[in-house]
Scaffold this active site. Structure first.
Site, mmCIF file in Angstrom:
data_model
loop_
_atom_site.group_PDB
_atom_site.id
_atom_site.type_symbol
_atom_site.label_atom_id
_atom_site.label_comp_id
_atom_site.label_asym_id
_atom_site.label_seq_id
_atom_site.Cartn_x
_atom_site.Cartn_y
_atom_site.Cartn_z
ATOM 1 N N ASP A 168 0.835 -1.245 0.171
ATOM 2 C CA ASP A 168 -0.032 -0.286 0.129
ATOM 3 C C ASP A 168 0.894 1.246 -0.128
ATOM 4 O O ASP A 168 2.041 0.976 0.266
ATOM 5 C CB ASP A 168 -0.658 -0.038 1.262
ATOM 6 N N ASP A 194 -2.194 -0.429 5.701
ATOM 7 C CA ASP A 194 -2.378 0.463 7.006
ATOM 8 C C ASP A 194 -3.781 0.443 7.015
ATOM 9 O O ASP A 194 -4.329 0.990 8.285
ATOM 10 C CB ASP A 194 -1.569 1.479 7.357
HETATM 11 O O1 LIG Z 1 -4.472 3.004 -0.270
HETATM 12 P P1 LIG Z 1 -3.489 4.183 0.065
HETATM 13 O O2 LIG Z 1 -2.239 4.352 -1.010
HETATM 14 O O3 LIG Z 1 -3.172 4.155 1.625
HETATM 15 O O4 LIG Z 1 -4.368 5.380 -0.199
HETATM 16 C C1 LIG Z 1 -5.552 5.798 0.777
HETATM 17 C C2 LIG Z 1 -5.781 7.083 0.753
HETATM 18 O O5 LIG Z 1 -4.587 7.722 1.175
HETATM 19 C C3 LIG Z 1 -4.207 9.223 0.892
HETATM 20 O O6 LIG Z 1 -5.123 9.600 1.961
HETATM 21 C C4 LIG Z 1 -4.272 9.707 3.267
HETATM 22 O O7 LIG Z 1 -3.017 9.989 3.332
HETATM 23 C C5 LIG Z 1 -2.734 11.372 3.262
HETATM 24 C C6 LIG Z 1 -1.474 11.876 3.278
HETATM 25 O O8 LIG Z 1 -0.802 11.281 4.327
HETATM 26 C C7 LIG Z 1 -3.511 12.184 4.594
HETATM 27 O O9 LIG Z 1 -3.810 13.448 4.555
HETATM 28 C C8 LIG Z 1 -5.167 11.422 4.587
HETATM 29 O O10 LIG Z 1 -5.842 11.886 5.731
HETATM 30 C C9 LIG Z 1 -5.105 9.958 4.436
HETATM 31 O O11 LIG Z 1 -6.365 9.738 4.322
HETATM 32 C C10 LIG Z 1 -4.889 9.729 -0.341
HETATM 33 O O12 LIG Z 1 -4.772 11.228 -0.255
HETATM 34 C C11 LIG Z 1 -6.357 9.330 -0.516
HETATM 35 O O13 LIG Z 1 -6.497 9.727 -1.972
HETATM 36 C C12 LIG Z 1 -6.078 7.868 -0.653
HETATM 37 O O14 LIG Z 1 -7.392 7.205 -1.021
#
Ligand SMILES: O=P(O)(O)OC[C@H]1O[C@H](O[C@H]2O[C@H](CO)[C@@H](O)[C@H](O)[C@H]2O)[C@H](O)[C@@H](O)[C@@H]1O
Length: 365
Positions: free
Chosen positions: A109, A302
């Site tokens: 991920d 995660d």
């Molecule tokens: O599947 P992933 O690669 O874990 O993506 C899931 C989401 O991740 C991002 O959002 C998350 O991380 C951001 C940066 O650290 C944080 O600001 C946010 O609160 C988290 O939810 C990404 O921006 C999303 O588009 C993804 O879906």
């Protein structure tokens, strides 16, 4: 009850027990009374019915719980949780033993796994050390990034062309153009986009969501091509309900879309039977390991959305899911790692082990 204010409680607060039956589609952290003390006990919803209000409440509670802050009283819970989900670093030898005669395939991920969680999603950079660890991993094992981000965006962060990429929660899969011959001479770009027909709808909803949420300070809508992320992280918690309501007011017009939640984010995505678990199966099949015992998949993630992949591994009785978390969570993963730094250590150990076992084999010849 429609078109009137609905008062609904926090499911743990004891109010309005008729609404407790709703449970999120994927498992969340273990419920711990008192853990959510900053959360208002009751929320007021306008213009939506009680069932919908219950769903929004459950999503928000689940979202809060997926980025918990550790309190000292929870250290004991963590200790007992670790017994069931030991550190993948401590279990390294067991993992290697299980891989005898099998091809290890690594699934990673991105956010919260390769890069730390930060306030601004556009600044979730991975360190160059982590990039080297991933590069080393891909040298010896087929390696895929499986992310909620759109494929292009996650590629811009990772910047390694030798990897497989599954963006938009697995709805956009691409293999490296010069794929390595792992099993069936796969040197073609594999492409899978099961939600293609949703593109115009997603674009339309993106525009509406940007418009609807622009008055809420800190709210951000991210276009991930086949899905959308509505970020809550920089929104004052007292306005979360309002933001969730705005999101719902848009998505209720689109019954073919569904809402899921991640770490302080609501995700809008097509209601198709496709998720990170399906992406994992698709990639294993592409590599020639469908229904095969000759493979040991390792999936590290995660987020709630990673649970779909952990579950696939558990159901197949194959490989290991590794949850990256500092706090106890209900999970289908076998093992745990606390943070991206530990993920890097784990990947480096895999690389060192493979390098030295190849060296030993070479010296014996
Ligand atoms: O599947 P992933 O690669 O874990 O993506 C899931 C989401 O991740 C991002 O959002 C998350 O991380 C951001 C940066 O650290 C944080 O600001 C946010 O609160 C988290 O939810 C990404 O921006 C999303 O588009 C993804 O879906």
């Amino acid at each position: 009850m429609t078109n009137q204010n609905v008062i609904i409680s926090d499911p743990r607060s004891g109010f309005d027990s008729s609404l407790l039956s709703f449970s999120p589609a994927v498992p969340g952290p273990l419920p711990q009374p008192g853990r959510f003390i900053a959360v208002p006990a009751m929320k007021s919803f306008k213009n939506i019915d009680s069932a919908e209000a219950a769903r929004i409440t459950a999503l928000l509670d689940s979202m809060r719980a997926s980025s918990p802050t550790r309190r000292s009283s929870e250290t004991e819970n963590l200790k007992s949780w670790i017994v069931c989900h030991p550190s993948a670093l401590d279990m390294f030898d067991e993992i290697i033993n299980a891989s005898k005669g099998k091809q290890i395939v690594v699934f990673l991920d991105y956010d919260g796994t390769l890069s730390p969680i930060v306030d601004d999603p556009d600044k979730a950079f991975m360190t160059s050390e982590m990039r080297e660890a991933v590069r080393g991993t891909a040298k010896y094992f087929p390696t895929a990034i499986v992310s909620g981000r759109c494929r292009a965006k996650v590629f811009n962060f990772v910047k390694l062309s030798e990897l497989y990429y599954a963006g938009s929660h697995g709805m956009d899969i691409k293999a490296p153009v010069k794929g390595r011959n792992y099993r069936k001479g796969n040197n073609q770009t594999v492409l899978c986009q099961p939600a293609r027909e949703f593109l115009p709808m997603i674009d339309e909803v993106y525009k509406s969501l940007v418009e609807k949420t622009k008055s809420i300070p800190g709210a951000k809508v991210e276009n991930n091509k086949f899905c959308l992320s509505v970020h809550f992280r920089r929104v004052e918690e007292k306005r979360w309900t309002e933001l969730a309501e705005q999101v719902k007011s848009v998505t209720k017009e689109y019954p073919r879309l569904r809402l899921t939640q991640g770490r302080k984010v609501l995700e809008v995505r097509p209601s198709i039977k496709w998720d990170k678990g399906k992406a994992l199966e698709f990639l294993l099949e592409s590599l020639g390991y469908a229904n095969s015992n000759d493979v040991l998949p390792i999936y590290i993630g995660d987020d709630r959305t990673d649970e779909d992949a952990f579950k696939v591994l558990r159901d197949r009785g194959q490989g290991f899911g590794i949850l990256v978390s500092k706090s106890p969570k209900e999970t289908n993963a076998s093992y745990s790692l606390q943070e991206p730094l530990e993920v890097m250590y784990f990947l480096n150990r895999l690389v060192e082990w493979k390098r030295s076992s190849l060296q030993q084999r070479y010296q014996r010849k």
